[in-house]
Design an enzyme around this catalytic site. Structure first.
Site, PDB file in Angstrom:
ATOM      1  N   TYR B 180       0.834  -1.206   0.000  1.00 57.61           N
ATOM      2  CA  TYR B 180       0.000   0.000   0.000  1.00 57.61           C
ATOM      3  C   TYR B 180       0.864   1.249   0.000  1.00 57.61           C
ATOM      4  O   TYR B 180       2.009   1.233   0.446  1.00 57.61           O
ATOM      5  CB  TYR B 180      -0.979  -0.001   1.172  1.00 57.61           C
ATOM      6  CG  TYR B 180      -0.351  -0.075   2.541  1.00 57.61           C
ATOM      7  CD1 TYR B 180       0.127   1.077   3.179  1.00 57.61           C
ATOM      8  CD2 TYR B 180      -0.251  -1.286   3.210  1.00 57.61           C
ATOM      9  CE1 TYR B 180       0.691   1.013   4.435  1.00 57.61           C
ATOM     10  CE2 TYR B 180       0.329  -1.356   4.468  1.00 57.61           C
ATOM     11  CZ  TYR B 180       0.799  -0.196   5.072  1.00 57.61           C
ATOM     12  OH  TYR B 180       1.363  -0.270   6.315  1.00 57.61           O
ATOM     13  N   ARG B 190       4.693   0.589   0.835  1.00 64.17           N
ATOM     14  CA  ARG B 190       5.189  -0.415   1.775  1.00 64.17           C
ATOM     15  C   ARG B 190       5.136  -1.799   1.132  1.00 64.17           C
ATOM     16  O   ARG B 190       4.121  -2.168   0.531  1.00 64.17           O
ATOM     17  CB  ARG B 190       4.319  -0.476   3.042  1.00 64.17           C
ATOM     18  CG  ARG B 190       4.291   0.732   3.937  1.00 64.17           C
ATOM     19  CD  ARG B 190       5.566   1.048   4.708  1.00 64.17           C
ATOM     20  NE  ARG B 190       6.518  -0.017   4.966  1.00 64.17           N
ATOM     21  CZ  ARG B 190       6.487  -0.889   5.988  1.00 64.17           C
ATOM     22  NH1 ARG B 190       5.515  -0.858   6.859  1.00 64.17           N
ATOM     23  NH2 ARG B 190       7.427  -1.796   6.145  1.00 64.17           N
ATOM     24  N   HIS B 193       3.159  -6.866   4.220  1.00 62.09           N
ATOM     25  CA  HIS B 193       3.675  -7.350   5.500  1.00 62.09           C
ATOM     26  C   HIS B 193       2.535  -7.680   6.445  1.00 62.09           C
ATOM     27  O   HIS B 193       1.419  -7.188   6.291  1.00 62.09           O
ATOM     28  CB  HIS B 193       4.597  -6.295   6.137  1.00 62.09           C
ATOM     29  CG  HIS B 193       3.921  -4.983   6.392  1.00 62.09           C
ATOM     30  ND1 HIS B 193       3.837  -4.001   5.438  1.00 62.09           N
ATOM     31  CD2 HIS B 193       3.262  -4.505   7.477  1.00 62.09           C
ATOM     32  CE1 HIS B 193       3.168  -2.966   5.928  1.00 62.09           C
ATOM     33  NE2 HIS B 193       2.794  -3.252   7.167  1.00 62.09           N
TER      34      HIS B 193
END
Lengths: 184, 275
Positions: B180, B190, B193
């Site tokens: 995102y 990012r 995760h």
């Protein structure tokens, strides 16, 4: 020793995941020994941090380390010694807990604290000591190793109504003393 | 649930003028400079970095939020040598399956993530709490301040909990999160995760971290992942695809073991038999 897995920031989006019902109420406010531990988390510019999370872990009021489940689903009667609180929009936190007792006679009672925040890359450990027992505070190995201006960042202020006031400063002249431990 | 400011789209309280104007090239150059300095220190016999830098300017939000004084080294005392106890009162076994929390199946790639939680001495961390949270398959958190214009999934919240087994194992069933965008710099993304929260036997071992997926093309660009200056240490945050964890016609599998720092408690013999 195996090398530890690295930490990472708690990020901005823990608010729907980590907080839970009565997370910061280690005892009910109606408990006769209930005390409020509260304060504000600040950044290096002196601004409150609105997206920090604090956890506390402490012995009970007799100094006993409690090993009982029920921190996440509080029954209102069991003191588990652990709590969690996301600060509010003004960086302020409140725990309802008991004054920790001394775990050994003559030792200064304290609460262990972990600080997490967006922008803070890893957890930080610190302690908040009760202010009353001057002799025990003076003899405490951690506090005795600190200069006075650093030492006072770890000692709460007892307010007139019995509340404990303790602020966290991540950076700056009054920066809170943060801790590292052997094996870390 | 509390409203929290969100670094993705409202960062006005972070006093870094022009931070949003940084280019990826500028951020990557700063990361490269810090990593080269670390490599030179290592070559000169400096210590291996196993944790992220708290002071890592390419992650803009860290600038005013890192301690500038050294951490004070101290021997842990009584309470710090124990952790809170969690049990089945606290965590229901169904909380480990993030795909069954609503009436329908969430969108995306169903995965299993499993591994062991060990302390620095290699002992399994038993019956201890593991919490996770994550974005959905489109890269959107259910957090109300996440305004990334990707779809929410009515069948996915993205929060799970479990207790480790006697051998330190955890296992979650979930959906592979998407990458995102965020506002650290222009075109910042990012890598996908899952956030992990862990406890050990000692409170000093408390850990908050993020697990990543192998081969993510965003690794090199991400100042949060790259705040760990050592490649071996960065690799410890990346899960491994494990076909033995993959289940027939159901879910692909990832393995990720977590090592906490050392325990400072004096261990009884019976506690220590798994050495």
């Amino acid at each position: 020793m195996k090398p530890a897995t690295p930490g990472q920031t708690v990020g901005p989006f823990f608010g729907y995941a980590l907080p839970y019902d009565k997370d910061s109420e280690l005892v009910s406010r109606a408990h006769p020994g209930a005390v409020r531990l509260h304060g504000t988390v600040y950044d290096g510019a002196g601004n409150p941090i609105p997206d920090a999370l604090l956890e506390i872990w402490q012995p009970d009021d007799t100094g006993r380390v409690v090993q009982r489940s029920g921190s996440l689903v509080r029954d209102g009667y069991t003191f588990t010694g652990w709590g969690r609180e996301a600060v509010d929009n003004e960086g302020h936190y409140t725990f309802t807990t008991l004054n920790p007792g001394a775990t050994e006679a003559g030792r200064a009672p304290f609460i262990a604290v972990v600080v997490l925040a967006r922008g803070l890359m890893n957890k930080l450990h610190t302690r908040v000591y009760l202010p009353e027992d001057a002799a025990a505070l003076a003899a405490d190995p951690l506090l005795a190793a600190l200069p006075e201006d650093r030492r006072r960042t770890l000692v709460a202020t007892r307010e007139a109504n019995g509340d404990l006031l303790w602020d966290v400063r991540l950076q700056g002249d009054d920066e809170t003393v943060f801790l590292s431990f052997p094996g870390a | 649930m509390k409203p929290l400011d969100d670094e993705n789209f409202d960062d006005s309280h972070v006093v870094v003028s022009g931070a949003a104007a940084d280019t990826q090239e500028s951020i990557s150059r700063q990361i490269g400079d810090i990593h080269r300095a670390y490599a030179a220190e290592r070559a000169a016999g400096g210590p291996e970095a196993t944790q992220p830098r708290l002071d890592f300017a390419p992650y803009r939000s860290s600038i005013l939020r890192h301690p500038t004084k050294d951490l004070h080294h101290v021997d842990p005392e009584t309470i710090e040598l124990f952790s809170p106890a969690f049990g089945h009162r606290d965590v229901h076994e169904l909380e480990a399956d993030l795909t069954i929390q609503h009436n329908g199946e969430p969108m995306g790639e169903r995965i299993k993530v499993t591994g062991r939680v060990l302390d620095g001495q290699g002992r399994p961390v038993r019956n201890q709490l593991v919490e996770i949270w994550q974005a959905n398959s489109a890269g959107r958190y259910i957090h109300k301040r996440d305004q990334h214009p990707a779809p929410l999934d009515p069948n996915f919240t993205g929060v799970g909990r479990t207790l480790t087994t006697d051998d330190g194992w955890y296992e979650f069933t979930t959906i592979k999160p998407g990458p995102y965008p965020w506002k650290n710099h222009t075109n910042a993304w990012r890598p996908a995760h899952i956030h992990f929260s862990l406890f050990g036997t000692d409170f000093t071992q408390r850990m908050i971290t993020q697990m990543y997926f192998p081969g993510d093309p965003l690794f090199g660009l991400d100042p949060i992942y790259q705040s760990i200056t050592d490649q071996n240490a960065r690799d410890r945050l990346v899960a491994t695809y494990d076909h033995n964890v993959t289940t027939h016609e159901w879910a692909t599998g990832y393995r990720w073991d977590i090592v906490l720092t050392g325990s400072n408690r004096t261990w009884m013999e019976e506690e220590d038999t798994d050495q």
